[in-house]
Enzyme design. Structure first.
Site, short mmCIF file in Angstrom:
data_model
loop_
_atom_site.label_atom_id
_atom_site.label_comp_id
_atom_site.label_asym_id
_atom_site.label_seq_id
_atom_site.Cartn_x
_atom_site.Cartn_y
_atom_site.Cartn_z
N SER A 1 11.04 -7.08 -15.84
CA SER A 1 11.21 -8.35 -16.55
C SER A 1 11.20 -9.48 -15.54
CB SER A 1 12.52 -8.35 -17.35
OG SER A 1 13.64 -8.10 -16.51
N LEU A 2 10.34 -10.47 -15.78
CA LEU A 2 10.10 -11.54 -14.80
C LEU A 2 10.46 -12.91 -15.34
CD1 LEU A 2 6.64 -10.24 -13.49
CD2 LEU A 2 8.93 -9.75 -12.58
N ASP B 1 18.11 -7.08 -21.00
CA ASP B 1 18.51 -5.98 -21.89
C ASP B 1 17.63 -5.96 -23.14
OD1 ASP B 1 20.58 -5.82 -20.04
OD2 ASP B 1 21.93 -7.02 -21.28
N ASP C 1 7.96 -15.71 -16.48
CA ASP C 1 6.63 -15.15 -16.24
C ASP C 1 6.36 -13.91 -17.09
OD1 ASP C 1 5.91 -17.07 -14.33
OD2 ASP C 1 6.99 -16.00 -12.76
#
EC number: 2.7.1.56
Length: 305
Positions: free
Chosen positions: A214-215, A246, A218
């Protein structure tokens, strides 16, 4: 069925101030939210909202532990926790005009007998997928996580800090690092998408079947045996980032439980996160609301492997 294990759950206390925080000044507000929190608990809440069969487990104790149990019961989420002697922790997030502040407790002391009971609880539930999420409380080690992983015939998902991912050495189903956790787990600098791809592929090479990165703004990446997929984040107003990562894991696991493809699972993770960041605390998104923007997330192949 998905069993989420939160070794170190918390009551998440989110407070909002319209002004910057100042040393020595008493700040007052009526804008405060208390929710049952911890990575595994958040995954259970979000995955349940996505119509997945899920049960929450882990360690709970004291007044705050009762709050977590009661809140999950009120939300209709199945739970099977191990009761410990010490109190469950309280974590506070302060949202102020000058930024976001996180104040976290270490958590209760866990005994070997507590870990034994947690393993027995997992075996009794017989999940298809077992997720271990969040930090480890005092008294619990990564060897206990590995023991839990090998205690039954289930797929193992982990959503833990980079310092834990750096030490894990097992053939797990999926891990979900964020940008800083990718860096900590691999010792790499992770600034660009290309950096994130390289770091995620390194974790994949260590034995994770999937690496779901997870970015934030982005979006997210998914490294599989065959390809690297990318999904952009939706352009939404961000109120609170608590629980966003999460939510990505929740969407992925719920989609996989429903038999969806890798690309659709990545898309569902991004969609779920886009709804979670729009509210304060770790409130549960509605499935219909999540699917509203389904066509707005285009998953692309970054490279084949």
């Amino acid at each position: 069925m998905i069993l989420t294990v939160t070794p170190n759950p918390a009551v998440d206390h989110t407070i909002h101030f319209d002004e910057p925080l100042q040393t020595g000044v008493v700040h007052r507000t009526d804008d405060a939210v208390f929710t049952a929190g911890g990575k595994g608990i958040n995954v259970a809440k979000y995955a349940s909202a996505l119509d997945a069969d899920v049960t929450a487990s882990g360690f709970l104790g004291g007044h705050f532990g009762k709050f977590v149990r009661d809140r999950l019961d009120a939300d209709g989420i199945a739970s099977d926790f191990v009761t410990v002697d010490a109190d469950t922790r309280l974590n506070t997030t302060v949202l102020a005009a000058d930024g976001e502040y996180k104040l976290n407790h270490n958590g209760p002391q866990i005994r070997a007998a507590d870990v034994d009971e947690l393993v027995e609880t997992a075996q009794a539930n017989e999940p298809d997928t077992l997720l271990v999420g969040g930090s480890l409380p005092p008294g619990m080690s990564l060897s206990d996580v590995d023991r839990l992983a090998r205690a039954g015939d289930w797929k193992i998902a982990v959503d833990m800090g980079g310092e834990y991912l750096a030490e894990l050495d097992a053939d797990y189903y999926v891990c979900k690092p964020n940008r800083s956790e990718l860096a900590a787990a691999t010792g790499r600098t992770v600034e660009t998408e290309a950096d994130a791809v390289e770091a995620a592929e390194e974790l994949h090479a260590r034995g994770f079947e999937y690496v779901l990165a997870s970015l934030g703004a982005d979006g997210a990446l998914l490294v599989t045996d065959d390809e690297v997929l990318s999904a952009p984040a939706l352009d939404v107003e961000v109120v609170d980032t608590v629980g966003a990562g999460d939510a990505v894991m929740s969407g992925f696991l719920a989609a996989r439980e429903h038999g969806l493809s890798d690309a659709d699972a990545l898309r569902m993770g991004v969609l779920t996160a886009s709804r979670v960041v729009g509210v304060a605390g770790t409130r549960v998104p509605d499935l219909e609301d999540v699917l509203t923007n389904e066509t707005h997330v285009e998953v692309t192949t970054v490279r084949t492997r």
